[in-house]
Scaffold this active site. Structure first.
Site, PDB file in Angstrom:
ATOM      1  NE  ARG A  50      -0.062   1.746   3.402  1.00 29.67           N
ATOM      2  CZ  ARG A  50       0.852   2.674   3.651  1.00 29.67           C
ATOM      3  NH1 ARG A  50       2.109   2.323   3.913  1.00 29.67           N
ATOM      4  NH2 ARG A  50       0.563   3.939   3.633  1.00 29.67           N
ATOM      5  CG  ASP A 242      -3.029   8.116  -1.822  1.00 31.88           C
ATOM      6  OD1 ASP A 242      -3.035   8.685  -0.711  1.00 31.88           O
ATOM      7  OD2 ASP A 242      -2.622   6.956  -2.001  1.00 31.88           O
TER       8      ASP A 242
END
Ligand code: MRU
Length: 357
Positions: A50, A242
């Protein structure tokens, strides 16, 4: 710097993608070998790997794994490329918000389409490119660290949210890379790490990383940040990203927006640290960033135990978008971008294409 030099978070080893299983840290340290593109889809979706830059490299490896599988049975180049593109789209659908995943997968497909030779030869090129991008990720993070360290006040206490560290990249980290570089210059700096509900990346991963490097770290729950800012105990915030839109609006782990609002109110500088591969110039503003909705169980359970009424409604967005006006600067490998972000982002990308041409 113990942690930094120990191991890569994700690494190509003997035709498999080897990664740290981040679901079980810090209780257990385990490496997982991902051997196929389908396994990579699951590894990204289940968050074995992740963090935006790390899943970018996972996408790069995923395409190389797909190429290895396909080249075993397909010798026709057109058929090979068509099937590779289908696997690539599948990989990209594993998580929607971090644009680095799309960047990594698309980079490999572009390379495959522009490489002469048989499927076997193309596969070899994709593997080599994966190893190159892995190493570049660490170099980029170190450059970001150097730029970011310049804006860290002497003796500062820095607040961070989620985990934007070595574990969220191949190594060193983005926001935690800035902290590592600042600490190397000034060992009096300290960190406050937000717990980061619901998956607790701050508590589980950030504190694990930073304490191994001997960086003084205090864990707080998410709701505490404004309290400590009001006491004058936080000098700066640095978080990862992100996806950053062309106007600087930034998607990061849910709760980041709240931290940014508190920082603005208390006059605490709020920085994003992210490589240029996290900037999506194809979208004008944060309104266009797709936000991942994750399993309700992440909210209803802690460590497998129910923590709320059984018939309560649940909503679980994994990310939020911080508007550009709350951001003091975006630390990249090309320097620190400042408002007006539309212009500074555009300039950064124009300079890159001038270097490449
Ligand atoms: O859901 P996650 O753990 O993948 O979310 C990670 C984050 O939001 C990070 O802050 C971001 O990817 C930056 S990592 C350098």
């Amino acid at each position: 710097m113990v942690f930094e030099s120990k191991i890569k978070t994700i690494e190509w080893v003997n035709d498999v993608s080897r990664m740290i299983d981040q679901r079980i840290l810090p209780k257990e340290f385990k490496l997982v070998d991902v051997k196929t593109a389908d396994e990579m889809y699951v590894a990204i979706k289940d968050m074995i790997v992740r963090g935006a830059p790390a899943i970018g490299i996972a996408g790069v490896h995923g395409v190389a794994l797909a190429a290895i599988e396909l080249s075993k049975t397909i010798s026709d180049k057109t058929e090979f490329l068509n099937k590779l593109k289908t696997k690539a789209e599948y990989l990209k659908s594993s998580r929607p918000t971090a644009v680095n995943l799309m960047w990594g997968v698309d980079k490999q497909i572009e390379l495959a389409c522009h490489t002469d030779g048989s499927p076997d030869e193309i596969t070899k090129v994709l593997i080599e490119n994966g190893i190159k991008l892995e190493n570049e990720d660490i170099e980029i993070n170190k450059k970001m660290g150097d730029y970011g360290a310049e804006v860290v006040p002497k003796g500062a206490t820095i607040l961070t949210h989620c985990n934007a560290g070595a574990l969220a990249t191949v190594g060193y980290g983005t926001a935690l890379g800035v902290i590592r570089s600042a600490y190397a210059k000034d060992p009096t700096i300290k960190v406050f790490a937000d717990e980061t509900r619901p998956r607790q990346q701050g508590a589980r991963l950030t504190t694990w990383e930073l304490t191994q490097d001997g960086i003084p770290t205090t864990l707080i729950t998410d709701g505490m940040c404004s309290y400590f800012m009001s006491k004058g105990m936080i000098d700066m915030v640095v978080v990862g990203a992100d996806r950053i839109a062309a106007n600087g609006d930034t998607a990061n782990k849910i709760g980041t927006y709240t931290v940014a609002i508190a920082a603005k109110y208390h006059n605490v500088p709020f920085y994003i640290a992210a490589p240029l591969s996290t900037i999506d110039i194809s979208i004008k503003s944060g309104k266009e960033i797709p936000i991942e909705e994750r399993s309700h169980e992440e909210v209803t359970h802690i460590n497998g135990d129910w923590i709320c009424a059984k018939d309560v409604n649940i909503i679980n967005p994994g990310f939020d978008v911080t508007p550009n006006e709350l951001i003091s600067g975006i630390i990249t490998e090309k320097g620190i971008l400042r408002p007006d972000y539309k212009s500074s982002i555009m300039n950064a990308f124009e300079n890159i294409s001038m270097v490449r041409n």
